[in-house]
Design an enzyme around this catalytic site. Sequence first.
Site, PDB file in Angstrom:
ATOM      1  NE  ARG A  29      -3.945  -2.200   2.162  1.00  8.04           N
ATOM      2  CZ  ARG A  29      -3.939  -3.524   1.941  1.00  8.04           C
ATOM      3  NH1 ARG A  29      -2.796  -4.178   1.827  1.00  8.04           N
ATOM      4  NH2 ARG A  29      -5.082  -4.189   1.845  1.00  8.04           N
ATOM      5  CG  ASP A  72      -2.433 -13.894   5.235  1.00  2.54           C
ATOM      6  OD1 ASP A  72      -3.171 -14.546   4.479  1.00  2.54           O
ATOM      7  OD2 ASP A  72      -2.218 -12.676   5.075  1.00  2.54           O
ATOM      8  CE  LYS A 117      -6.308 -15.898   1.733  1.00  6.28           C
ATOM      9  NZ  LYS A 117      -6.381 -14.466   1.438  1.00  6.28           N
TER      10      LYS A 117
HETATM   11  C1  S3P Z   1      -4.318  -8.955   2.050  1.00  2.03           C
HETATM   12  C2  S3P Z   1      -5.565  -9.427   2.331  1.00  2.03           C
HETATM   13  C3  S3P Z   1      -5.869 -10.828   2.623  1.00  2.03           C
HETATM   14  C4  S3P Z   1      -4.600 -11.600   2.951  1.00  2.03           C
HETATM   15  C5  S3P Z   1      -3.496 -11.316   1.987  1.00  2.03           C
HETATM   16  C6  S3P Z   1      -3.150  -9.840   2.016  1.00  2.03           C
HETATM   17  C7  S3P Z   1      -4.138  -7.516   1.795  1.00  2.03           C
HETATM   18  O1  S3P Z   1      -6.481 -11.413   1.504  1.00  2.03           O
HETATM   19  O2  S3P Z   1      -4.859 -12.980   2.997  1.00  2.03           O
HETATM   20  O3  S3P Z   1      -2.349 -12.057   2.315  1.00  2.03           O
HETATM   21  O4  S3P Z   1      -2.997  -7.028   1.822  1.00  2.03           O
HETATM   22  O5  S3P Z   1      -5.149  -6.832   1.570  1.00  2.03           O
HETATM   23  P1  S3P Z   1      -8.068 -11.248   1.192  1.00  2.03           P
HETATM   24  O6  S3P Z   1      -8.366  -9.816   1.075  1.00  2.03           O
HETATM   25  O7  S3P Z   1      -8.269 -11.967  -0.112  1.00  2.03           O
HETATM   26  O8  S3P Z   1      -8.749 -11.911   2.338  1.00  2.03           O
END
Ligand code: S3P
Length: 429
Positions: A24, A316, A343
């Site tokens: 981000r 995660d 995932k």
């Molecule tokens: C993330 C959101 C999660 C997470 C991923 C990173 C993010 O996924 O599992 O490792 O940085 O927004 P989801 O939004 O698909 O749940």
Amino acid sequence: MQINRIKGVEGELRVPSDKSISHRAVIFGAIATGDTEVYNWLDSADTRATLRAIESLGVKVIKEKDKLILKGRSYNFTEPKDVLDAANSGTTARLMSGVLATQEFFSVVTGDDSLRNRPMLRVVEPLRNMGALLDGREKGNKLPICIRGNKLKGISYFNKKSSAQVKSSLLLAGLKAEGITEVIEPTLSRDHTERMLKLFGAEVITLSEERGHIVKLKGMQELEAREVFCPADISSAAFFVALTLMVEKGELLLRDVLINPTRDGFLKKVMEMGADIQLLNTREVSMEPVADIFVKSGAKLKAVEVKPEEIPSLIDEIPILAVLMATAEGTSIVRGAKELRVKESDRIRAVVQNLRNMGIDVEEFDDGFAVKGGKELKGTEIRTYSDHRIAMAFTVAGLVAHGETTLDDVRCVQISYPNFYVDLTAVSL
Ligand code: S3P
């Protein structure tokens, strides 16, 4: 990679920076006006994919020893000359799709074998509703996807799976849309995008009502460049917390770790299991709560249940939590985690198969598993499915198992934690 049982864990570590925040930070640097400085940026395979994508859009990035400087273009990007490769990174593909949907030029996003199998309709559909043109394999559900952006209009979207990637993608598109973009989710997913929007000076409304957790954002707001300090990743720290709890002699200080309440489910669960964990020096860094975590071995861990509404806060960390559950007294249960099947690998399958091979009784459900704990882990051959979190979780399992453990492919730790084995060696006794 061959792993043998260790005697204990001792010392202190600053694990690499948070992956979600690092993705981000560079995206925000690109869409803001002015020079954004990012300190402690996670330099890993996933975050590099985002940085490359940003640079392909004409954003100048200066890489200094202790920081990245991004010359923000305030959404005035140039058409990329080639396909954008998100490699293994779902966050890159989904968040960048939101950014690209605001651009009237043509772009294509693809990824590696794993990412090309993961669902994209969850962002493609709402971005189409906002007015962008997107298409791809399987009617737009699979990469490669092509995007012809447009002048967008804000929408109200119910984010049924409480996915932070979906929420973030729509907010990044919404920032350049006419009117208000609203995302509603049943369980609050990680809120780094909302926090970073505020850090960069945007007005965002976050509230909880009966219909869910709501984020509202007015379009056409200008973001101003900022300094961003990335904290250490709780998802990486989790491997060391678990290892310290499972060895006979263990004391470890993990510095500078993100403890955002949308990400602290793993810490809460292990405390519920009876773990000895202290949060020290709690503070706020770039709008995110951070602490030093002190972990000690010795407590007898007991089984726990993870409920569907708790899943987003530890999604995660489930592979390493499953390993810990195998050593706890009683039967632990995880439900409502069907997302794990899409995932980087099918993590339910991977966890169940590998734990069974290590001699543990595990029942597989469509949306989770039950682990009968309290038995010793036996060294064996582990398949990582080239998934970084499976590789790291079962490396930790191998370090406490009796006998030798062999992992078929551990290069994937590059995705989020390039120095994993170096750090492990540094604190192992
Ligand atoms: C993330 C959101 C999660 C997470 C991923 C990173 C993010 O996924 O599992 O490792 O940085 O927004 P989801 O939004 O698909 O749940």
